[in-house]
Design an enzyme around this catalytic site. Structure first.
Site, PDB file in Angstrom:
ATOM      1  N   ASN A 193       0.810  -1.228   0.000  1.00 34.78           N
ATOM      2  CA  ASN A 193       0.000   0.000   0.000  1.00 34.78           C
ATOM      3  C   ASN A 193       0.841   1.276   0.000  1.00 34.78           C
ATOM      4  OD1 ASN A 193       0.690  -0.650   2.738  1.00 34.78           O
ATOM      5  ND2 ASN A 193      -0.877   0.765   3.443  1.00 34.78           N
ATOM      6  N   GLY A 219       1.354  -5.803   7.533  1.00 35.04           N
ATOM      7  CA  GLY A 219       0.345  -6.526   6.785  1.00 35.04           C
ATOM      8  C   GLY A 219      -0.838  -6.874   7.660  1.00 35.04           C
ATOM      9  N   GLU A 256       3.410  -4.582  12.310  1.00 37.14           N
ATOM     10  CA  GLU A 256       2.341  -3.594  12.189  1.00 37.14           C
ATOM     11  C   GLU A 256       1.228  -4.245  11.395  1.00 37.14           C
ATOM     12  OE1 GLU A 256       0.894   0.173   9.786  1.00 37.14           O
ATOM     13  OE2 GLU A 256       3.035   0.280  10.255  1.00 37.14           O
ATOM     14  N   CYS A 289      -2.526   2.438   6.226  1.00 41.52           N
ATOM     15  CA  CYS A 289      -2.455   1.789   7.533  1.00 41.52           C
ATOM     16  C   CYS A 289      -3.134   2.624   8.606  1.00 41.52           C
ATOM     17  CB  CYS A 289      -0.997   1.549   7.919  1.00 41.52           C
ATOM     18  SG  CYS A 289      -0.110   0.467   6.771  1.00 41.52           S
TER      19      CYS A 289
END
Length: 462
Positions: free
Chosen positions: A133, A208, A230, A264
């Site tokens: 991302n 992820g 994370e 995120c």
């Protein structure tokens, strides 16, 4: 015959790139090269290691025009946004600026006749398993500090952004980095788990899904490797009665829908004081309607496709479930002709009349949908903000800094923002709580997580 990893472009469903995955013999060569290089790299002066990293950063930045187009093809981000060079440069240069202090010996002077200190030693081989991302910034959060600290790095990038690892490799080659210090590899999930379980890796940094984090923990079981994970997020925002409404709306719309919501720390749920609720919703919906969904290679496109069709399908399912349970959808999809079921093209959606019995308010969406709830006071908002298995960031929109801090003390989260969202500050640690993961990146604490303390207790007089 080796497995082949294919990168399917969300732009048109074509195979944009494909690479052969390494077999066990090739992986062993990579590990041997890394272990051989690590001793010499750790002995290299810190200033020299930093210089290599900054040269590699400059090489990456020089590739940016090509990178922007590649990112559009690989994961769908519109070219108008110009890639990730600003954030990557800010974070890397900040970590370089604090490295000498953060990695310095910690000396104790309270016992005459002794020399006592803690030395921060590199962990050894750091494996970075990077997401698609924000493929440059998230990878860079670990790669550059790990190298500065004297570790060697093996990068395994997401299949959706295969070419990013190759760009990193080319940048380090241009910088003249010694062989074996940084290596980019292509692996299957099974190959990755085998490498992690081999005991050859000293530290893993993974960004992820929660399921992915659990798989990594299982693969590492018994190796005693350290981890930085994370994982998921469902980041909330609170708009208080005293908020600057226009400012909050503009920033929260961007925080919810930038990168097609695939951030995120993107905003996924918003709680608004009842006195400002109607005005906030009206303004938020009006601004959302201005987005243009389309081909990310078109400079007029402001929201591109999601990275994969299955991601868009999940968001559609969450939205449909919420509507069945009574939620109101404010965005007319007919105004976004590119939005079609069975494709990764998904229009932004704003939902009201939502509650925490709906998946869209509790489970990670990671897409362009946001639910907005009315709250009567801070106490109700805090309870709702904490009603989540995740905790990465939370943002508070108010003119009262003292109130923001007081509320922040009561929120289970890694970062508290006031009048800001969807940002990573390299001077502050990047971490999460609950199912968002464990470990930390950036700041001095990020260096601490990429090193181990070694104590020296030397008696000078006897």
């Amino acid at each position: 015959m080796s497995d082949t990893i294919k990168l399917i472009s969300p732009v048109d469903g074509s195979v944009y790139a494909e690479r052969a995955a390494l077999d066990a013999v090739a992986v062993e060569r990579v590990v041997t090269a890394a272990r051989t290089a690590q001793t010499g790299w750790a002995a290299t002066p810190l200033a020299t290691r930093i210089d290599y990293c900054l040269k590699a950063l400059d090489a990456l930045l020089a590739m940016n025009d090509d990178i922007v187009t590649e990112l559009a093809w690989q994961m769908g981000r519109p070219v108008r946004y110009g890639g990730e060079k600003g954030g990557l440069a800010e974070r890397t240069r900040y970590m370089a600026s604090i490295a000498e202090t953060a990695l310095a010996n910690i000396e104790r002077h309270d016992r005459p006749g002794f020399k006592r200190y803690l030395k921060m030693e590199p962990l050894g081989i750091v494996m970075v398993i990077a997401p698609w991302n924000y493929p440059y910034m998230t990878a860079g959060n670990a790669i550059f500090p790990a190298l500065m600290a004297g570790n060697v790095v093996i990068l395994k990038h997401a299949a959706q952004t295969l070419l990013v690892g190759e760009r990193y490799a080319a940048a380090f080659e241009k910088a003249g980095l010694p062989k074996g210090v940084f290596q980019n590899i292509v692996l299957t999930h099974e190959g990755t788990e085998a490498l992690l379980g081999s005991g050859a890796i000293d530290h893993v940094n993974f960004t992820g899904s929660v399921a992915g984090g659990k798989a990594i923990e299982r693969a590492l079981a018994g190796t005693f490797a350290t981890m930085g994970l994370e994982l998921g997020g469902k980041d909330p925002a609170l708009v208080r009665a005293d908020a600057d409404l226009d400012y909050a709306i503009a920033n929260l719309v961007d925080g919810a829908f930038f990168n097609s919501g695939q951030c995120c720390c993107g905003i996924e749920r918003i709680y608004v004081h009842e006195s400002r609720y109607d005005a906030f919703v009206d303004g938020f919906v009006a601004l959302t309607r201005d987005y243009k969904l389309g081909n990310p290679l078109d400079p007029d496109t402001t929201i591109g496709p999601m990275a994969q069709t299955r991601f868009a399908t999940w968001v559609r399912e969450q939205t449909e479930e919420a509507i069945r349970k009574g939620a109101r959808a404010h965005i007319d999809l007919s105004a976004f002709p590119m939005d079609k079921a069975g494709t990764p093209y998904l229009a932004p959606q704003v939902l009201t009349n939502v509650n925490h019995q709906m998946s869209v308010m509790r489970e990670e969406s990671f897409g362009p949908v946001v639910g907005i709830m009315k709250v009567k006071d801070d106490a109700e908002a805090i309870q709702l903000m904490n009603d989540s298995p995740y905790g990465l960031t939370a943002s508070i929109w108010t003119e009262d800094a003292e109130a923001a801090e007081t509320i922040g003390h009561q929120i289970d989260t890694g970062t508290v923002f006031m009048n800001r969202c969807d940002y990573v500050d390299p001077g502050l640690v990047w971490t999460g709580v609950k199912d968002t993961g464990k470990g930390a990146a950036l700041s001095e604490i990020g260096f601490a997580n990429l090193t181990r303390p070694k104590s020296y207790h030397l008696r000078l007089e006897h």
